[in-house]
Design a protein around this motif. Sequence first.
Motif, PDB file in Angstrom:
ATOM      1  N   ASP A 133      -6.627  -4.728  -2.179  1.00 20.87           N
ATOM      2  CA  ASP A 133      -6.040  -4.041  -1.019  1.00 20.87           C
ATOM      3  C   ASP A 133      -4.819  -3.280  -1.544  1.00 20.87           C
ATOM      4  OD1 ASP A 133      -5.071  -3.209   1.378  1.00 20.87           O
ATOM      5  OD2 ASP A 133      -4.160  -5.137   1.895  1.00 20.87           O
ATOM      6  N   ARG A 134      -5.132  -2.157  -2.201  1.00 22.58           N
ATOM      7  CA  ARG A 134      -4.084  -1.491  -2.989  1.00 22.58           C
ATOM      8  C   ARG A 134      -2.852  -1.129  -2.163  1.00 22.58           C
ATOM      9  NH1 ARG A 134      -7.044   1.102  -8.075  1.00 22.58           N
ATOM     10  NH2 ARG A 134      -8.997   0.062  -7.761  1.00 22.58           N
ATOM     11  N   GLU A 135      -3.077  -0.421  -1.047  1.00 16.49           N
ATOM     12  CA  GLU A 135      -1.919   0.079  -0.313  1.00 16.49           C
ATOM     13  C   GLU A 135      -1.179  -1.044   0.393  1.00 16.49           C
ATOM     14  OE1 GLU A 135      -3.368   3.251   2.109  1.00 16.49           O
ATOM     15  OE2 GLU A 135      -4.254   4.250   0.383  1.00 16.49           O
ATOM     16  N   GLY A 136      -1.967  -1.954   1.033  1.00 19.73           N
ATOM     17  CA  GLY A 136      -1.365  -3.017   1.827  1.00 19.73           C
ATOM     18  C   GLY A 136      -0.618  -4.024   0.992  1.00 19.73           C
ATOM     19  N   SER A 137      -1.341  -4.659   0.050  1.00 19.00           N
ATOM     20  CA  SER A 137      -0.708  -5.781  -0.653  1.00 19.00           C
ATOM     21  C   SER A 137       0.286  -5.316  -1.712  1.00 19.00           C
ATOM     22  CB  SER A 137      -1.765  -6.692  -1.253  1.00 19.00           C
ATOM     23  OG  SER A 137      -2.436  -6.046  -2.276  1.00 19.00           O
ATOM     24  N   LEU A 138       0.131  -4.100  -2.224  1.00 16.13           N
ATOM     25  CA  LEU A 138       1.075  -3.653  -3.249  1.00 16.13           C
ATOM     26  C   LEU A 138       2.478  -3.510  -2.667  1.00 16.13           C
ATOM     27  CD1 LEU A 138       1.449  -2.672  -6.212  1.00 16.13           C
ATOM     28  CD2 LEU A 138       1.240  -0.367  -5.336  1.00 16.13           C
ATOM     29  N   SER A 139       2.564  -2.861  -1.474  1.00 15.20           N
ATOM     30  CA  SER A 139       3.889  -2.641  -0.861  1.00 15.20           C
ATOM     31  C   SER A 139       4.650  -3.948  -0.701  1.00 15.20           C
ATOM     32  CB  SER A 139       3.749  -1.987   0.504  1.00 15.20           C
ATOM     33  OG  SER A 139       3.066  -0.798   0.390  1.00 15.20           O
ATOM     34  N   SER A 140       3.912  -5.003  -0.274  1.00 16.96           N
ATOM     35  CA  SER A 140       4.595  -6.268  -0.024  1.00 16.96           C
ATOM     36  C   SER A 140       5.026  -6.958  -1.327  1.00 16.96           C
ATOM     37  CB  SER A 140       3.686  -7.197   0.782  1.00 16.96           C
ATOM     38  OG  SER A 140       2.510  -7.413   0.051  1.00 16.96           O
ATOM     39  N   ARG A 141       4.427  -6.618  -2.439  1.00 17.98           N
ATOM     40  CA  ARG A 141       4.778  -7.258  -3.710  1.00 17.98           C
ATOM     41  C   ARG A 141       5.863  -6.504  -4.483  1.00 17.98           C
ATOM     42  NH1 ARG A 141      -0.097 -10.440  -5.642  1.00 17.98           N
ATOM     43  NH2 ARG A 141      -1.559 -10.200  -3.938  1.00 17.98           N
ATOM     44  N   LEU A 142       6.214  -5.319  -3.997  1.00 13.06           N
ATOM     45  CA  LEU A 142       7.164  -4.497  -4.751  1.00 13.06           C
ATOM     46  C   LEU A 142       8.601  -4.965  -4.565  1.00 13.06           C
ATOM     47  CD1 LEU A 142       5.808  -0.898  -4.065  1.00 13.06           C
ATOM     48  CD2 LEU A 142       5.699  -2.171  -6.199  1.00 13.06           C
ATOM     49  N   PRO A 143       9.453  -4.719  -5.572  1.00 10.95           N
ATOM     50  CA  PRO A 143      10.881  -5.031  -5.383  1.00 10.95           C
ATOM     51  C   PRO A 143      11.456  -4.159  -4.265  1.00 10.95           C
ATOM     52  CG  PRO A 143      10.410  -4.354  -7.650  1.00 10.95           C
ATOM     53  CD  PRO A 143       9.177  -4.164  -6.886  1.00 10.95           C
ATOM     54  N   LEU A 144      12.538  -4.624  -3.689  1.00 12.25           N
ATOM     55  CA  LEU A 144      13.124  -3.962  -2.523  1.00 12.25           C
ATOM     56  C   LEU A 144      13.472  -2.497  -2.789  1.00 12.25           C
ATOM     57  CD1 LEU A 144      13.633  -5.181   0.225  1.00 12.25           C
ATOM     58  CD2 LEU A 144      16.049  -5.409  -0.386  1.00 12.25           C
ATOM     59  N   GLU A 145      13.914  -2.194  -4.023  1.00  9.14           N
ATOM     60  CA  GLU A 145      14.366  -0.820  -4.321  1.00  9.14           C
ATOM     61  C   GLU A 145      13.220   0.197  -4.222  1.00  9.14           C
ATOM     62  OE1 GLU A 145      15.507   0.428  -8.244  1.00  9.14           O
ATOM     63  OE2 GLU A 145      14.690  -1.384  -9.165  1.00  9.14           O
ATOM     64  N   TYR A 146      11.975  -0.252  -4.414  1.00 10.62           N
ATOM     65  CA  TYR A 146      10.849   0.689  -4.339  1.00 10.62           C
ATOM     66  C   TYR A 146      10.109   0.601  -3.003  1.00 10.62           C
ATOM     67  CZ  TYR A 146      11.296   0.745  -9.464  1.00 10.62           C
ATOM     68  OH  TYR A 146      11.759   0.855 -10.738  1.00 10.62           O
ATOM     69  N   GLU A 147      10.277  -0.501  -2.301  1.00 11.32           N
ATOM     70  CA  GLU A 147       9.424  -0.785  -1.147  1.00 11.32           C
ATOM     71  C   GLU A 147       9.479   0.311  -0.076  1.00 11.32           C
ATOM     72  OE1 GLU A 147      10.223  -4.555   0.713  1.00 11.32           O
ATOM     73  OE2 GLU A 147       8.678  -4.128   2.211  1.00 11.32           O
ATOM     74  N   GLY A 148      10.724   0.690   0.310  1.00  8.05           N
ATOM     75  CA  GLY A 148      10.889   1.680   1.376  1.00  8.05           C
ATOM     76  C   GLY A 148      10.297   3.020   0.990  1.00  8.05           C
ATOM     77  N   LEU A 149      10.593   3.424  -0.233  1.00  7.80           N
ATOM     78  CA  LEU A 149      10.124   4.716  -0.743  1.00  7.80           C
ATOM     79  C   LEU A 149       8.585   4.774  -0.769  1.00  7.80           C
ATOM     80  CD1 LEU A 149      11.659   5.897  -4.109  1.00  7.80           C
ATOM     81  CD2 LEU A 149       9.231   5.905  -3.819  1.00  7.80           C
ATOM     82  N   ILE A 150       7.996   3.699  -1.266  1.00 13.66           N
ATOM     83  CA  ILE A 150       6.531   3.673  -1.385  1.00 13.66           C
ATOM     84  C   ILE A 150       5.887   3.621   0.005  1.00 13.66           C
ATOM     85  CG2 ILE A 150       4.559   2.308  -2.267  1.00 13.66           C
ATOM     86  CD1 ILE A 150       6.167   3.835  -4.438  1.00 13.66           C
ATOM     87  N   SER A 151       6.468   2.832   0.915  1.00 15.23           N
ATOM     88  CA  SER A 151       5.899   2.747   2.269  1.00 15.23           C
ATOM     89  C   SER A 151       5.905   4.121   2.927  1.00 15.23           C
ATOM     90  CB  SER A 151       6.696   1.784   3.145  1.00 15.23           C
ATOM     91  OG  SER A 151       6.741   0.547   2.520  1.00 15.23           O
ATOM     92  N   ARG A 152       7.005   4.870   2.763  1.00 19.87           N
ATOM     93  CA  ARG A 152       7.079   6.211   3.362  1.00 19.87           C
ATOM     94  C   ARG A 152       6.047   7.148   2.740  1.00 19.87           C
ATOM     95  NH1 ARG A 152      13.192   7.862   2.869  1.00 19.87           N
ATOM     96  NH2 ARG A 152      12.413   9.918   3.405  1.00 19.87           N
ATOM     97  N   GLY A 153       5.910   7.045   1.423  1.00 21.65           N
ATOM     98  CA  GLY A 153       4.942   7.895   0.714  1.00 21.65           C
ATOM     99  C   GLY A 153       3.519   7.583   1.149  1.00 21.65           C
ATOM    100  N   ILE A 154       3.209   6.281   1.304  1.00 20.32           N
ATOM    101  CA  ILE A 154       1.847   5.886   1.701  1.00 20.32           C
ATOM    102  C   ILE A 154       1.575   6.335   3.141  1.00 20.32           C
ATOM    103  CG2 ILE A 154       0.363   3.888   2.209  1.00 20.32           C
ATOM    104  CD1 ILE A 154       1.503   2.519  -0.241  1.00 20.32           C
ATOM    105  N   LYS A 155       2.596   6.171   3.989  1.00 19.26           N
ATOM    106  CA  LYS A 155       2.436   6.576   5.401  1.00 19.26           C
ATOM    107  C   LYS A 155       2.117   8.079   5.465  1.00 19.26           C
ATOM    108  CE  LYS A 155       4.870   6.276   9.822  1.00 19.26           C
ATOM    109  NZ  LYS A 155       5.521   7.513  10.151  1.00 19.26           N
ATOM    110  N   TYR A 156       2.850   8.876   4.686  1.00 22.78           N
ATOM    111  CA  TYR A 156       2.628  10.323   4.685  1.00 22.78           C
ATOM    112  C   TYR A 156       1.226  10.633   4.154  1.00 22.78           C
ATOM    113  CZ  TYR A 156       3.425  15.302   4.074  1.00 22.78           C
ATOM    114  OH  TYR A 156       3.329  16.672   4.175  1.00 22.78           O
ATOM    115  N   TYR A 157       0.814   9.875   3.122  1.00 27.70           N
ATOM    116  CA  TYR A 157      -0.513  10.115   2.553  1.00 27.70           C
ATOM    117  C   TYR A 157      -1.606   9.835   3.590  1.00 27.70           C
ATOM    118  CZ  TYR A 157      -4.720   9.750  -0.154  1.00 27.70           C
ATOM    119  OH  TYR A 157      -6.010   9.933  -0.593  1.00 27.70           O
ATOM    120  N   ARG A 158      -1.426   8.727   4.318  1.00 27.88           N
ATOM    121  CA  ARG A 158      -2.447   8.359   5.315  1.00 27.88           C
ATOM    122  C   ARG A 158      -2.554   9.429   6.398  1.00 27.88           C
ATOM    123  NH1 ARG A 158      -0.812   2.249   5.823  1.00 27.88           N
ATOM    124  NH2 ARG A 158      -2.018   1.358   4.124  1.00 27.88           N
TER     125      ARG A 158
END
Lengths: 204, 337
Positions: free
Chosen positions: B240-265
């Motif tokens: 579950d690349r998009e879902g489980s990866l975000s939750s495993r990321l360190p805090l410094e990347y989490e917000g940035l990646i979530s925004r990027g994934i949301k835009y991609y979707r």
Amino acid sequence: MRLNVSPNRMEVLRLRKRLLLARRGHKLLRDKQEELMRRFLELVVENKNLRDDVEERLRKGYQNLLFARAMMFADTIESLLSFTTRKADVTVSLTPLMNLRLPQLHLSQEGEVSCYGFAETSGELDAAISVFSETLPLMVKLSQIERWIELMAQEIETTRRRVNALEYILIPSLDETIRYITMKLSERERGDITRLMKVKEIVR
Amino acid sequence: MNDDTRYTCAVGKIRALEARLIRKEKFIQMCDADSAEDVLELLSDTDYGSSLSELKNAGDFEDILKSEMRDVINLTSFLSNDPELTDVFRLKIDFNNLKLLLKIKHSSFVEDTTKFIDRHLMEGGLVPPERLKKLFESDSIGELPVELSPVIRKIKEEFKENNAPQLIDIIIDNELFSLLKERMGENYLLERYLQRLIDLLNIKNFLRAGNLGKKKDFLEKMLLPGGRLEKKLFLASIDDREGSLSSRLPLEYEGLISRGIKYYRENNSWKELERLSDDYVLGALEPAKLIAFGIEPLITYLLAKESEIKNIRMIIAGKLNRMPAELLRATLREPYA
């Protein structure tokens, strides 16, 4: 327009046979025209929907490619995409349909779509390539449908000319000629009777 | 405090050059311009002005940008007292040239190869393109810089099993980032920059690979070495690349990646994730503005110039293709100046 034939009974019989044949042919051609028209309209609708779909997909694909192009130098993209392992081939077979031989296009693809590393490339390039790759089979189908429409339009035009020629020229001419010969024969018969009555009166 | 006084003069020069980097207001003006010609007009009072006067056609703007990038790399090499570190940026060009030559050698490429090579080999590396081509043709790998010859040998070995040109890119990218890690790893600031760069590239590429349906063995080869995030973190999120990866990321990347994934979707586009990543990575070098003694300002200037060139290229390419101004503004990287 009356046909240039000698007015005799044999000719009437021959012309009646021709008229019957012409009417039968006319009916068949008319049915063919209607069926062609029905299929043609179906294809036109399908073509419009497919073209809209393809154009929308290509618009998105080109937008992705444009962003990828903005992120990377043009010749970098060119060199990356020159080494694809994806191969596409189109074969053509012919399908018969009401005196037409319509080309059927078969697309076969093999190999990987992405042929470059990810570290130095933009994700927009993946999106563009995926869209183009998904659109290719639709484009092949679209070109097949457009060729079918072109061939059907030509056939409808030919059939329409034949139907019109039968309906407005041949059948009325045959009708007119038959009527003319019949009247000519009746006139001749009446003349013969009058002549016989006159001879009979002289003899008496 | 860093007391590397060897760079006192170089840092002074770099500070003067930094003041001439293009500012955000100028970029916004460029985005709002009516045409590519107007953008070039706006650039005429910047460092690019003198080269632009020789430009006959707006479509050839990339040549100017490439030559500007070469000049910056040459300048940093000239000012550097640590050629091992600054040469990495020239080796990057050599690695790209190697990719091209190796792909031509190992794939069924049918176009006129000589013309293709001449058109695509880049100037500015440690080995001039002509020499690289000759050494490659005569199979004199031993005469190449020590950083390049092992890569060619490795590719020769790997290609016996796999014939995909993508593998060449992957092997060379891995070698390049290992080299970057080796050379930059001793400098705290540059290491921080490199870690962010590698982590975010790995995250983005992991998501891209997922979208293209790539399997685990591809991921293991593709993930770049030298980041803070370990390979096992990615491999554990494979289902579950998009879902489980975000939750495993360190805090410094989490917000940035979530925004990027949301835009991609929402838009089927990675451009927001790429913009956020680029800004965050370059942000690691902000402290270099306060460093007076050390190589950091040199490297930072080079990378800031690279980002500036990316912005210019994006705006001019966008204008040539009639992209709306608001879309260009939204894609703009945060300038270092």
